[in-house]
Scaffold this motif. Structure first.
Motif, mmCIF file in Angstrom:
data_model
loop_
_atom_site.group_PDB
_atom_site.id
_atom_site.type_symbol
_atom_site.label_atom_id
_atom_site.label_comp_id
_atom_site.label_asym_id
_atom_site.label_seq_id
_atom_site.Cartn_x
_atom_site.Cartn_y
_atom_site.Cartn_z
ATOM 1 N N GLU A 162 0.723 -1.223 0.027
ATOM 2 C CA GLU A 162 -0.121 0.061 -0.019
ATOM 3 C C GLU A 162 0.831 1.420 0.114
ATOM 4 O O GLU A 162 0.638 2.312 -0.646
ATOM 5 N N PRO A 163 1.848 1.375 0.802
ATOM 6 C CA PRO A 163 2.815 2.521 0.751
ATOM 7 C C PRO A 163 3.317 2.853 -0.592
ATOM 8 O O PRO A 163 3.557 3.938 -1.029
ATOM 9 N N ILE A 164 3.830 1.504 -1.062
ATOM 10 C CA ILE A 164 4.526 1.695 -2.392
ATOM 11 C C ILE A 164 3.267 2.244 -3.615
ATOM 12 O O ILE A 164 3.861 3.071 -4.276
ATOM 13 N N ARG A 165 2.277 1.692 -3.434
ATOM 14 C CA ARG A 165 1.203 1.981 -4.415
ATOM 15 C C ARG A 165 0.985 3.492 -4.238
ATOM 16 O O ARG A 165 0.875 4.443 -5.295
ATOM 17 N N LYS A 166 0.654 4.237 -3.106
ATOM 18 C CA LYS A 166 0.308 5.676 -2.647
ATOM 19 C C LYS A 166 1.562 6.442 -3.200
ATOM 20 O O LYS A 166 1.150 7.398 -3.638
ATOM 21 N N ILE A 167 2.705 6.208 -3.030
ATOM 22 C CA ILE A 167 3.876 6.777 -3.127
ATOM 23 C C ILE A 167 4.352 7.010 -4.742
ATOM 24 O O ILE A 167 4.464 7.991 -5.017
ATOM 25 N N PHE A 168 4.403 5.874 -5.212
ATOM 26 C CA PHE A 168 4.922 5.580 -6.626
ATOM 27 C C PHE A 168 4.027 5.234 -7.550
ATOM 28 O O PHE A 168 4.175 5.507 -8.973
ATOM 29 N N LEU A 169 2.782 4.803 -7.493
ATOM 30 C CA LEU A 169 1.976 4.253 -8.424
ATOM 31 C C LEU A 169 0.719 4.918 -8.979
ATOM 32 O O LEU A 169 0.150 4.619 -9.974
ATOM 33 N N LEU A 170 0.405 5.907 -8.008
ATOM 34 C CA LEU A 170 -1.013 6.462 -8.481
ATOM 35 C C LEU A 170 -0.829 7.494 -9.604
ATOM 36 O O LEU A 170 -1.790 7.474 -10.181
ATOM 37 N N LYS A 171 0.393 7.866 -9.986
ATOM 38 C CA LYS A 171 0.355 8.886 -11.102
ATOM 39 C C LYS A 171 1.160 8.538 -12.237
ATOM 40 O O LYS A 171 1.110 9.043 -13.426
ATOM 41 N N ILE A 172 1.373 7.213 -12.245
ATOM 42 C CA ILE A 172 1.965 6.617 -13.616
ATOM 43 C C ILE A 172 0.705 6.159 -14.379
ATOM 44 O O ILE A 172 -0.427 6.179 -13.938
ATOM 45 N N SER A 173 0.914 5.994 -15.689
ATOM 46 C CA SER A 173 -0.102 5.496 -16.485
ATOM 47 C C SER A 173 -0.478 4.105 -16.091
ATOM 48 O O SER A 173 0.163 3.233 -15.692
ATOM 49 N N ARG A 174 -1.986 3.894 -16.517
ATOM 50 C CA ARG A 174 -2.267 2.471 -16.160
ATOM 51 C C ARG A 174 -1.642 1.506 -17.353
ATOM 52 O O ARG A 174 -1.608 0.511 -16.833
#
Length: 270
Positions: free
Chosen positions: A157-169
């Protein structure tokens, strides 16, 4: 015929979900049948069903094959599900926020599979599910459990929130494929040796071996893509499935592969 209604919304739409279900289709029935136990597909025979969070419409089709009618609600994906369910004449689609919906109707069975933990206010969503259930009707919820999910909660979850939210799907899709490939050697070696049953996600990876590569990619993508996840504790399950609301002997709270809960109950008549 298929119908579509749109209601006003309080929770914001999330393009992540429409993107996900444009990319993926689910063709496995056994997970749905596992998640609704002790109910079976025959439980839907001739019933009026409310599905809360229809996603891409896979579960909608399964239930509609038996049900008298299915009303499928989703805030983000009804157009996708509607297209995929075009062969069915006993489904209506409603675009609405689950926490705010008021369909002015009650249903024989209310189903919410894999959705309540992704909403802004799971308690409020639960209240809406309950209100839309006819007295004597059946409620079925499947939700991620807090218990057994520490690794996802505190590492993924922390990785998702910090790094993955703004990259393209699309980039996230390739990351999901890569992560899935990395898992395979472990799932088919270490996770098959009984001595290692103490490892986290032992039962979960048993299901992993039953699924196609693409379906496993969907599982990984789903966890990395979700805008939010609020894991459900056992105490919260017991609060929702109280004997004040449900017939005591009908209440079940069952762990599924140690990472999720299936909650079922019959609404009291009075």
């Amino acid at each position: 015929s298929l119908r579509l209604f749109i209601m006003t919304s309080e929770q914001q739409k999330s393009t992540e979900w429409s993107d996900q279900w444009k990319m993926f289709q689910d063709d496995h029935h056994f997970l749905f049948l596992d998640w609704i136990k002790p109910f079976t597909l025959e439980s839907f025979e001739g019933k009026r069903v409310l599905e809360c969070g229809c996603g891409g419409g896979h579960h909608t089709q399964i239930m509609a094959s038996k049900a008298k009618h299915v009303t499928a609600v989703d805030l983000n994906t009804v157009q996708i599900a509607k297209e995929r369910c075009a062969d069915f004449t006993n489904i209506s689609f409603v675009e609405a926020d689950l926490s705010a919906m008021n369909l002015k109707d009650q249903f024989d069975i209310v189903v919410c599979i894999g959705v309540i933990h992704h909403t802004d206010d799971p308690d409020q969503v639960f209240n809406r599910l309950y209100e839309h259930l006819v007295p004597g009707g059946k409620l079925i919820i499947w939700t991620y459990s807090a218990e057994g999910n520490s690794l996802v909660q505190y590492a993924v979850e922390p990785i998702r929130k910090i790094f993955l939210l703004k990259i393209s799907r699309q980039t996230l899709l390739w990351i999901s494929r890569f992560v899935t490939m990395l898992l395979y050697p472990f799932v088919y070696t270490v996770y098959t040796v009984p001595f290692f049953k103490w490892l986290p996600y032992w039962k979960y990876f048993g299901n992993f071996r039953k699924l196609t590569f693409e379906r496993n990619v969907l599982n990984v993508f789903d966890k990395l893509n979700a805008p939010q996840t609020k894991f459900t504790t056992l105490s919260k399950c017991k609060q929702w499935m109280s004997e004040e609301k449900f017939v005591p002997k009908s209440i079940t709270i069952n762990s599924y592969v140690d990472v999720s809960w299936t909650l079922t109950g019959t609404k009291k008549e009075n």
